[in-house]
Design a protein around this motif. Structure first.
Motif, short mmCIF file in Angstrom:
data_model
loop_
_atom_site.label_atom_id
_atom_site.label_comp_id
_atom_site.label_asym_id
_atom_site.label_seq_id
_atom_site.Cartn_x
_atom_site.Cartn_y
_atom_site.Cartn_z
N VAL A 54 0.83 -1.20 0.00
CA VAL A 54 0.00 0.00 0.00
C VAL A 54 0.87 1.26 0.00
N LEU A 55 2.08 1.16 0.56
CA LEU A 55 2.97 2.32 0.60
C LEU A 55 3.40 2.73 -0.81
N ARG A 56 3.68 1.75 -1.66
CA ARG A 56 4.04 2.07 -3.05
C ARG A 56 2.82 2.63 -3.78
N ARG A 57 1.67 2.04 -3.55
CA ARG A 57 0.44 2.51 -4.21
C ARG A 57 0.16 3.97 -3.81
N LEU A 58 0.34 4.28 -2.53
CA LEU A 58 0.15 5.65 -2.07
C LEU A 58 1.17 6.60 -2.71
N ALA A 59 2.40 6.13 -2.87
CA ALA A 59 3.41 6.96 -3.53
C ALA A 59 3.01 7.25 -4.97
N VAL A 60 2.47 6.27 -5.66
CA VAL A 60 2.01 6.47 -7.04
C VAL A 60 0.86 7.48 -7.06
N ILE A 61 -0.08 7.33 -6.14
CA ILE A 61 -1.23 8.25 -6.07
C ILE A 61 -0.74 9.67 -5.82
N LYS A 62 0.17 9.84 -4.86
CA LYS A 62 0.67 11.18 -4.55
C LYS A 62 1.44 11.78 -5.72
N ALA A 63 2.24 10.97 -6.40
CA ALA A 63 3.00 11.46 -7.55
C ALA A 63 2.05 11.89 -8.67
N ALA A 64 1.03 11.09 -8.92
CA ALA A 64 0.05 11.42 -9.96
C ALA A 64 -0.71 12.69 -9.61
N GLN A 65 -1.11 12.82 -8.36
CA GLN A 65 -1.82 14.03 -7.94
C GLN A 65 -0.94 15.26 -8.10
N ALA A 66 0.35 15.12 -7.81
CA ALA A 66 1.28 16.25 -7.97
C ALA A 66 1.37 16.68 -9.43
N MET A 67 1.08 15.75 -10.36
CA MET A 67 1.07 16.07 -11.79
C MET A 67 -0.27 16.62 -12.24
N GLY A 68 -1.23 16.69 -11.31
CA GLY A 68 -2.54 17.20 -11.67
C GLY A 68 -3.50 16.15 -12.18
#
Length: 152
Positions: A54-68
């Motif tokens: 889940v930690l990697r999945r959250l990192a992907v979500i946060k990175a994607a959100q940072a890209m808008g």
């Protein structure tokens, strides 16, 4: 083995640990679950538990959100992975290419918007005689309302 490393190897991470480790609030984790972006399971005491991925999945979500990228777009993209697995390095490469195309479209849209902003607000109004996209005879009012010209 250090305590933090042991916790990561357990498939029994608490919501508090995941929140602290990922930098995401507990309420956000709960929200992501309701949006089906992450999953937890309940232990015998009915407490949420997470697997370490889940930690990697959250990192992907946060990175994607940072890209808008919107949460709906993130969810749809993650749903393309087999068995809704957590993205691997190869998966991230494919996901990021998909999102790069979306970013390119947004950048092009924002450049068009920037080029029009000084001459028109894109509202399709009848009152701005100097507007480069003046809405003569309110022809746009027959189709839609609102700021319809900015998307063209």
């Amino acid at each position: 083995m250090p305590i933090d490393q042991k916790k990561l190897t357990d498939a029994n991470l608490t919501v508090g640990y995941v929140a602290k480790r990922s930098g995401v609030k507990v309420s956000t984790l709960h929200f992501y679950e309701t949006r089906e972006l992450i999953r937890s399971w309940r232990n015998n005491g009915n407490q949420r538990r997470y697997k370490p991925d889940v930690l990697r999945r959250l990192a992907v979500i946060k990175a994607a959100q940072a890209m808008g990228i919107t949460l709906d777009e993130i969810k749809n993209t993650l749903a393309t992975l087999p068995d809704s697995r957590t993205p691997t390095k190869q998966d991230w490469s494919a996901l990021s290419k998909r999102w790069q195309a979306q970013l390119d479209e947004r950048i092009a849209y924002m450049q068009r918007l920037r080029d029009k902003v000084d001459g028109c607000i894109g509202c399709g109004c009848l009152s701005l005689k100097s507007c480069p996209i003046y809405n003569k005879d309110d022809h746009l009012g027959h189709k839609e309302s609102g700021a319809v010209l900015l998307n063209s």
